[in-house]
Motif scaffolding. Structure first.
Motif: not given
Length: 249
Positions: A91-98, A100-105, A120-122, A128-135
């Motif tokens: 439904g619009g342009e992709p933005s994985q950074a955005q 990530a914000i909504h997944y975090a919320r 999965n994004l982490l 967003i920067p990869a971070n296996q510990a946070q994933a």
């Protein structure tokens, strides 16, 4: 939660969902009415049926807007679904950074799907920067909440020692929980561990269920694994190849 559609009619979310099974077109009109009156859960449901084209003409762009409205109303699942739209460009342009914000919320609100998708994004470093510990933390928390897909991934981190000490025994327990909860990837993970232990007969039912229930992306990747596993699994590899051909892709 109940929504006033007309003075004489009150419909709850479960009622709207049941109506979808019996009369999708009628249900869509009721959902639209409730959503227009500001019922957040109906707004979320409207976004979903617009995305799926169920009872109403599919329109991913409008679905995305309704997910945004429901997210503003405080729905954790709406944040998750808006994240999905942003991640995949629905439904619009992709933005994985955005996304990530909504997944975090959604994750901060305690939603298992938000934790899984953020994980999965982490894990892959998309948006967003990869971070296996946070994933790992995301998968672990969602797994303990009963999220089947996260159980499998938590098991993988434990088995492979990603961002934690390897613990194959715990990994197998989580694979089994994932499989028993209905995740086809968990079924396959459990089956492959059983094969490594020489328990091919115990692995066979899980391999068969994964073949039937898995999606095409899974089947293709599983086929490569099976083909590389040696003669003991060549029969299963053949059945997976036949399944891929049968589905016509």
């Amino acid at each position: 939660m109940f929504f006033q559609l007309r003075r004489e009619e009150v419909v709850d979310v479960a009622g709207l969902q049941a109506m979808l099974e019996e009369s999708p077109g009628k249900a869509a009109q009721a959902i639209l009415a409730a959503a227009g009156q500001g019922a957040v859960e109906a707004q979320l449901l409207l976004g979903q049926i617009l995305l799926d084209g169920r009872g109403i003409q599919a329109d991913a762009a409008v679905a995305r807007r309704w997910f945004g409205i429901a997210a503003q109303g405080g729905s954790a699942m709406a944040h998750n679904m808006l994240g999905r739209c942003l991640e995949h460009g629905w439904g619009g342009e992709p933005s994985q950074a955005q996304a990530a914000i909504h997944y975090a919320r959604a994750a901060d609100a305690g939603l298992d799907w938000g934790l899984y998708n953020l994980g999965n994004l982490l894990a892959t470093g998309r948006g967003i920067p990869a971070n296996q510990a946070q994933a790992l933390m995301c998968y672990e928390k969602a797994a303990h909440m009963g999220h089947a897909k996260s159980m499998n991934l938590y098991g993988r981190y434990l088995e492979q020692g990603i961002a934690t000490a390897p613990n194959p025994t715990r990994a197998v327990r989580w694979y089994r929980r994932s499989a028993e909860a209905g995740d086809f990837r968990g079924m396959f993970s459990l089956a492959m561990v059983l094969v490594e232990r020489g328990q091919v007969a115990d692995a066979a039912p899980w391999l068969e269920r994964a073949r039937v229930e898995g999606n095409m992306n899974f089947l293709r990747s599983a086929l490569v694994t099976l083909q590389g596993a040696g003669p003991v699994l060549m029969g299963f590899a053949a059945r997976y190849a036949e399944e891929i051909e049968r589905r016509g892709e």
